[in-house]
Structures are given as C-alpha cells and as structure tokens.
Design a protein around this motif. Structure first.
Motif, PDB file in Angstrom:
ATOM      1  N   UNK A   2      -6.405  -3.750 -10.295  1.00 25.18           N
ATOM      2  CA  UNK A   2      -5.143  -3.274 -10.832  1.00 25.18           C
ATOM      3  C   UNK A   2      -5.091  -1.768 -10.937  1.00 25.18           C
ATOM      4  N   UNK A   3      -6.222  -1.160 -11.331  1.00 28.97           N
ATOM      5  CA  UNK A   3      -6.258   0.300 -11.448  1.00 28.97           C
ATOM      6  C   UNK A   3      -6.121   0.969 -10.093  1.00 28.97           C
ATOM      7  N   UNK A   4      -6.718   0.392  -9.066  1.00 35.51           N
ATOM      8  CA  UNK A   4      -6.619   1.019  -7.753  1.00 35.51           C
ATOM      9  C   UNK A   4      -5.193   0.934  -7.219  1.00 35.51           C
ATOM     10  N   UNK A   5      -4.500  -0.146  -7.498  1.00 36.09           N
ATOM     11  CA  UNK A   5      -3.096  -0.267  -7.085  1.00 36.09           C
ATOM     12  C   UNK A   5      -2.250   0.752  -7.835  1.00 36.09           C
ATOM     13  N   UNK A   6      -2.478   0.879  -9.152  1.00 37.59           N
ATOM     14  CA  UNK A   6      -1.728   1.865  -9.939  1.00 37.59           C
ATOM     15  C   UNK A   6      -2.027   3.277  -9.467  1.00 37.59           C
ATOM     16  N   UNK A   7      -3.279   3.544  -9.130  1.00 36.05           N
ATOM     17  CA  UNK A   7      -3.642   4.864  -8.634  1.00 36.05           C
ATOM     18  C   UNK A   7      -2.944   5.155  -7.311  1.00 36.05           C
ATOM     19  N   UNK A   8      -2.931   4.171  -6.419  1.00 36.66           N
ATOM     20  CA  UNK A   8      -2.276   4.347  -5.127  1.00 36.66           C
ATOM     21  C   UNK A   8      -0.785   4.582  -5.317  1.00 36.66           C
ATOM     22  N   UNK A   9      -0.164   3.833  -6.232  1.00 40.08           N
ATOM     23  CA  UNK A   9       1.266   4.017  -6.478  1.00 40.08           C
ATOM     24  C   UNK A   9       1.543   5.409  -7.041  1.00 40.08           C
ATOM     25  N   UNK A  10       0.697   5.853  -7.966  1.00 38.06           N
ATOM     26  CA  UNK A  10       0.873   7.187  -8.544  1.00 38.06           C
ATOM     27  C   UNK A  10       0.751   8.259  -7.476  1.00 38.06           C
ATOM     28  N   UNK A  11      -0.255   8.122  -6.603  1.00 39.08           N
ATOM     29  CA  UNK A  11      -0.445   9.099  -5.536  1.00 39.08           C
ATOM     30  C   UNK A  11       0.749   9.126  -4.595  1.00 39.08           C
ATOM     31  N   UNK A  12       1.298   7.957  -4.271  1.00 40.27           N
ATOM     32  CA  UNK A  12       2.455   7.912  -3.378  1.00 40.27           C
ATOM     33  C   UNK A  12       3.683   8.528  -4.042  1.00 40.27           C
ATOM     34  N   UNK A  13       3.885   8.237  -5.324  1.00 38.99           N
ATOM     35  CA  UNK A  13       5.031   8.820  -6.027  1.00 38.99           C
ATOM     36  C   UNK A  13       4.911  10.340  -6.090  1.00 38.99           C
ATOM     37  N   UNK A  14       3.707  10.829  -6.348  1.00 33.60           N
ATOM     38  CA  UNK A  14       3.491  12.274  -6.390  1.00 33.60           C
ATOM     39  C   UNK A  14       3.735  12.884  -5.019  1.00 33.60           C
ATOM     40  N   UNK A  15       3.262  12.220  -3.976  1.00 29.91           N
ATOM     41  CA  UNK A  15       3.441  12.740  -2.620  1.00 29.91           C
ATOM     42  C   UNK A  15       4.925  12.727  -2.237  1.00 29.91           C
ATOM     43  N   UNK A  34       4.054   5.355   6.106  1.00 31.21           N
ATOM     44  CA  UNK A  34       5.093   4.339   6.302  1.00 31.21           C
ATOM     45  C   UNK A  34       5.039   3.711   7.691  1.00 31.21           C
ATOM     46  N   UNK A  35       4.575   4.446   8.683  1.00 28.84           N
ATOM     47  CA  UNK A  35       4.558   3.878  10.033  1.00 28.84           C
ATOM     48  C   UNK A  35       3.457   2.848  10.226  1.00 28.84           C
ATOM     49  N   UNK A  36       2.410   2.935   9.408  1.00 26.49           N
ATOM     50  CA  UNK A  36       1.326   1.961   9.563  1.00 26.49           C
ATOM     51  C   UNK A  36       1.038   1.168   8.298  1.00 26.49           C
ATOM     52  N   UNK A  37       1.824   1.371   7.251  1.00 25.26           N
ATOM     53  CA  UNK A  37       1.653   0.586   6.033  1.00 25.26           C
ATOM     54  C   UNK A  37       0.439   0.967   5.217  1.00 25.26           C
ATOM     55  N   UNK A  38       0.088   2.225   5.182  1.00 26.71           N
ATOM     56  CA  UNK A  38      -1.077   2.684   4.426  1.00 26.71           C
ATOM     57  C   UNK A  38      -0.776   2.742   2.935  1.00 26.71           C
ATOM     58  N   UNK A  39      -1.822   2.663   2.139  1.00 27.13           N
ATOM     59  CA  UNK A  39      -1.684   2.830   0.692  1.00 27.13           C
ATOM     60  C   UNK A  39      -0.777   1.810   0.039  1.00 27.13           C
ATOM     61  N   UNK A  40      -0.885   0.570   0.443  1.00 27.03           N
ATOM     62  CA  UNK A  40      -0.076  -0.520  -0.107  1.00 27.03           C
ATOM     63  C   UNK A  40       1.423  -0.375   0.174  1.00 27.03           C
ATOM     64  N   UNK A  41       1.782   0.478   1.096  1.00 28.17           N
ATOM     65  CA  UNK A  41       3.183   0.598   1.491  1.00 28.17           C
ATOM     66  C   UNK A  41       3.473  -0.408   2.594  1.00 28.17           C
ATOM     67  N   UNK A  42       4.675  -0.946   2.598  1.00 29.73           N
ATOM     68  CA  UNK A  42       5.047  -1.798   3.730  1.00 29.73           C
ATOM     69  C   UNK A  42       5.317  -0.919   4.952  1.00 29.73           C
ATOM     70  N   UNK A  43       5.146  -1.460   6.124  1.00 30.46           N
ATOM     71  CA  UNK A  43       5.556  -0.741   7.326  1.00 30.46           C
ATOM     72  C   UNK A  43       7.072  -0.629   7.265  1.00 30.46           C
TER      73      UNK A  43
END
Length: 98
Positions: A2-15, A34-43
């Motif tokens: 759960x922490x790694x997902x929250x961290x990834x979301x925080x990093x994406x929001x900051x970016x 976004x083109x490859x779905x990195x960091x728990x993002x959908x393609x």
C-alpha cells in the motif's frame, strides 16, 4: 504494498504539477509513463501524446519522434483531443506567467 502505491501516486501527482509549468524533460517523462503504463498508470495514448506534444513545444526533438510514433496507434479524434488538452495547458501556463 500500500505504501509503494501511495508513493507512486504521490510522485506522479508531483510530476504532473511540475510538468505543466516545467521542463521538456518532465513532460517527456510523463509521455513515456503514459505510453507504456509505468508507475501504476494505465496506458493512455491521449495523455502520452499530450505530454509528448508539450515536451516537443519546449524543444525536445525526441518527444517529437515519440509523439509521431504513438500517433500511428491513435484515431484522428484521439489526436485532436490530445492536442486540445495540450493547448489548454499552454494557455493556462501563459496566463499564469502574465
């Protein structure tokens, strides 16, 4: 996990926040994510095209190439939507700078 997902979301929001007003590299990195779905993002080719478009407008030649590459996988409507979104960000950043 759960922490790694929250961290990834925080990093994406900051970016996302930095990229709208930031460097070509920040925009390019989001286009790649976004083109490859990195960091728990959908393609999401619309989002990817938008961020590559913004990176290209800030001088990234590699972003121009990546934008053209993913455009081959998109419909004309999807490309138009990505361009509309990119123009909206450009307009918002110009208003903020003024």
């Amino acid at each position: 996990m759960g922490n790694s997902i929250k961290s990834a979301q925080f990093l994406m929001e900051a970016r996302l926040s930095r990229a709208a007003y930031g460097s070509a590299q920040d925009c390019f990195d989001l286009g790649v994510a976004y083109s490859c779905g990195a960091g728990d993002l959908p393609v999401d080719f619309i989002e990817a095209h938008k961020w590559f478009n913004l990176a290209a407008s800030r001088g990234s030649e590699l972003a121009q190439s990546m934008r053209a590459e993913i455009a081959e996988e998109m419909t004309a409507r999807e490309i138009a939507e990505a361009q509309r979104q990119a123009r909206a960000i450009i307009a918002a950043t110009q208003m903020r700078a003024a």
